[in-house]
Design a protein around this motif. Structure first.
Motif, short mmCIF file in Angstrom:
data_model
loop_
_atom_site.label_atom_id
_atom_site.label_comp_id
_atom_site.label_asym_id
_atom_site.label_seq_id
_atom_site.Cartn_x
_atom_site.Cartn_y
_atom_site.Cartn_z
N SER A 119 0.84 -1.20 0.00
CA SER A 119 0.00 0.00 0.00
C SER A 119 0.87 1.25 0.00
N GLN A 120 0.26 2.37 -0.30
CA GLN A 120 0.94 3.66 -0.36
C GLN A 120 1.70 3.93 0.95
N VAL A 121 2.98 4.31 0.83
CA VAL A 121 3.80 4.61 2.00
C VAL A 121 3.79 6.13 2.21
N CYS A 122 3.28 6.56 3.38
CA CYS A 122 3.13 7.99 3.65
C CYS A 122 4.22 8.54 4.55
N ASN A 123 4.72 7.73 5.50
CA ASN A 123 5.73 8.21 6.45
C ASN A 123 6.62 7.06 6.89
N LEU A 124 7.83 7.41 7.31
CA LEU A 124 8.78 6.45 7.86
C LEU A 124 9.50 7.09 9.04
N MET A 125 9.78 6.29 10.07
CA MET A 125 10.56 6.80 11.20
C MET A 125 11.23 5.63 11.91
N PHE A 126 12.54 5.75 12.12
CA PHE A 126 13.29 4.76 12.88
C PHE A 126 13.11 5.01 14.37
N SER A 127 13.17 3.92 15.14
CA SER A 127 13.15 4.03 16.60
C SER A 127 14.52 4.48 17.10
N LYS A 128 14.51 5.36 18.11
CA LYS A 128 15.76 5.77 18.76
C LYS A 128 16.21 4.74 19.78
N ASN A 129 15.28 3.90 20.25
CA ASN A 129 15.55 3.00 21.37
C ASN A 129 15.81 1.56 20.95
#
Length: 428
Positions: free
Chosen positions: A335-345
């Motif tokens: 499906s369409q990818v709107c956002n990405l973010m890696f975990s800091k922890n």
């Protein structure tokens, strides 16, 4: 708003992680049991000689005296059977082997712990209208207004209202202080001192709306529909110190690397550009995506890895190495990818999606397996930001709701500033 959501939590504690067959503390193979029975119950073994020989061989290391009369037929096969029993069937250990129990997967609550109604939150893939500050304040752009929600008090205040027909197109907090940048539809950017409730900088320079903003210490990068990126120093009232030109269509994603040396930009031209602050220009660009690139995330653990996600015609998360300048991996999300973010922890990342599933997925970065899939939004999950503690995320969608989720493990060195009780608040 009613806090009931169509999300059913799965109680992983009730799931059995150990097969009943694994509960025995010892194991004798089936074929060994059969062989022992046949050998020990034979007529010639009535005196137990063979059993004693086997014990001596296993415990004292002596070779057994084999009765040839016992094996006067097919002696070679019977000798092999006996050797198998000695080597496999009777093994004694002074220190028993410790069996480590299988560790169950980390449990993630599949219900949001808070829901905010955000009336008039725009359903526009190219805008970035949500950001969570290091000081636990959430900025939200709603039409021509910017509102601030305090994570400490849960109170909502209005920071500013633009004059019609101007609209808020992007918001981004500085990582150093309570300065908030606001990009508008007229190509202007304002920097607000939220504590003092006043504008400290206002710049022109773009010829179209500013849909993306990214802070790097005192530097602010702005991406526009005019296809240009301007980098300015907030300490100086002068115009941009650098200008990056390369995209052929509107810029909809901007992210600085954690070492603050590289800027990644995504555009409606399906390109991901990497810009060098030191060299004041393009380092490289990648053309593998088949749709607009809004979702961008740098790894905090490997500073040379950047991830990007493509729109509806692409649906892929791609990982690029900025040292080798090559694609490292790719996964089709469906499906369409709107956002990405890696975990800091932890070595995980989260992605949000639009057409057609509108879900949130937590991934294990080591093998890109799904840790959890969260649902509840009824339209595209266009906006994403992370809490100061690194445990929580907030998502925004065209269904005009903001949902708060606890998805990442706790850091050993930071406290959780999030609120863990469920509640619904009208954000207007």
């Amino acid at each position: 708003m009613n806090d009931q959501t169509p999300i059913k939590e799965v109680d992983l504690n009730k799931q059995s992680w150990t097969s009943p067959k694994d509960k025995s503390d010892r194991f004798i193979p089936r074929n060994v049991q059969s062989n022992l029975y046949q050998l020990f119950m034979s007529e010639e073994n009535s005196q137990g000689t063979l059993y004693n020989n086997l014990l001596q061989s296993s415990i004292l290391g002596k070779q057994p005296a084999v009765n040839q009369k016992l094996f006067n037929y097919k002696t070679e096969n019977k000798q092999n059977e006996m050797n198998k029993i000695i080597n496999n069937g009777l093994q004694f250990s002074a220190t028993p082997t410790k069996v480590e129990p299988e560790k169950p997967p980390r449990k993630i609550n599949k219900r949001p712990y808070k829901i905010l109604e955000a009336e008039n939150l725009q359903d526009d893939f190219y805008l970035n209208l949500l950001d969570w500050s290091p000081f636990n304040a959430l900025a939200v752009g709603l039409e021509n207004s910017v509102l601030i929600w305090s994570g400490h008090t849960s109170k909502v205040s209005r920071l500013c209202t633009l004059e019609d027909p101007d609209m808020v197109c992007s918001v981004a907090w500085s990582q150093r202080n309570q300065h908030l940048s606001v990009g508008n539809s007229m190509g202007e950017v304002e920097v607000w001192d939220v504590a003092k409730q006043k504008v400290i900088r206002k710049w022109n320079g773009h010829q179209g709306r500013i849909g993306s903003l990214a802070w790097n210490n005192y530097l602010l990068a702005t991406g526009s529909r005019d296809r240009n990126i301007l980098v300015r120093d907030v300490r100086s009232p002068n115009e941009s110190i650098q200008k990056y030109v390369g995209h052929k269509q509107e810029i909809c994603g901007l992210k600085w690397s954690f070492d603050e040396q590289l800027l990644a930009s995504g555009g409606n031209d399906n390109k991901l550009f990497i810009w060098s602050l030191k060299n004041q220009g393009e380092l490289t660009h990648f053309s593998q995506h088949q749709a607009a690139v809004k979702a961008i995330g740098w790894s905090p653990h490997q500073h040379n890895i950047v991830a990007s996600g493509g729109g509806t015609a692409d649906r892929c998360i791609r990982f690029f190495n900025t040292q080798t300048l090559e694609q490292a991996d790719c996964i089709d999300t469906g499906s369409q990818v709107c956002n990405l973010m890696f975990s800091k922890n932890s070595n995980e990342l989260v992605s949000t999606h639009g057409y057609s599933l509108n879900q949130i997925i937590v991934w294990n970065y080591n093998n890109m397996s799904k840790v959890a899939t969260l649902t509840g939004h009824t339209q595209r999950v266009l906006y994403l930001s992370g809490s100061p503690c690194g445990q929580n995320i907030v998502t925004g969608a065209g269904d005009e709701t903001l949902r708060f989720w606890n998805v990442f493990p706790q850091s050993a060195s930071k406290n959780d500033h999030g609120i863990t009780r469920a509640e619904t608040i009208d954000l207007r």
